[in-house]
Design an enzyme around this catalytic site. Structure first.
Site: not given
Ligand SMILES: [Zn+2]
Length: 177
Positions: A56, A61, A106-107, A148-149, A152
């Site tokens: 995701g 990001q 998380c990236l 999670h998204e 963000h």
């Molecule tokens: Zn993330």
């Protein structure tokens, strides 16, 4: 034969920003125009997510403060969902709701994973990049990803939901503290 319609195939993998970048820590703005700029952003988001082996990715990001995320992940039954959500709204079951605790990463906090509680099922309602209403209901990893998204886009990272010790461990593991 190459599938030209593979999400991200026409996109460009961009740099993913890390925890500490202000764009990750403030709410994103709603998308008002469904046009070629949005389509290009979504393609770049898919390309960036796949290049980073993520499931995701939210627009902020990539440093873009717009309410858009993409995902490619499986639910608790192993059924795969690939989607781009614009102006998504998260709908959780009424409390008391069933929670699941599982490893989350998380990236933007690369390489770290921490046990994170989430609602076991989640629904997101929003629009696709063409402006058509869509609704995704998920369990398992998909439910985790939906939460999670959308977090963000509200300026919240999963590490913000962790106890201080776990948060510090995740940030240190990513070389961010
Ligand atoms: Zn993330």
């Amino acid at each position: 034969m190459a599938d030209e319609r593979q999400p991200g195939a026409g996109g460009e993998a961009r740099l993913i920003v890390h925890y500490g970048d202000p764009v990750l820590h403030r709410p994103c703005a709603p998308v008002e125009e469904f046009g070629p700029d949005l389509a290009k952003l979504v393609e770049d988001m898919f390309a960036s997510m796949y290049a980073a082996n993520g499931v995701g990715l939210a627009a902020n990001q990539l440093g873009i403060g717009s309410r858009v995320f993409v995902l490619d992940c499986e639910d608790a039954d192993g059924e795969r969902t690939v989607a781009a959500l614009v102006n998504p709204v998260l709908v959780l079951p009424e409390p008391p709701r069933e929670l699941m605790v599982g490893s989350e990463g998380c990236l933007s906090v690369p390489g770290s994973f921490e046990e994170t509680p989430r609602a076991a099922t989640a629904v997101v309602e929003g629009f696709d990049p063409a402006g058509r209403p869509i609704r995704i209901e998920g369990t398992g990893t998909l439910a985790r990803c939906l939460q999670h998204e959308t977090d963000h886009l509200d300026g919240t990272l999963y590490v913000d939901r962790l106890p201080r010790k776990a948060r510090n461990r995740a940030l240190a593991g990513a070389g961010l503290r």
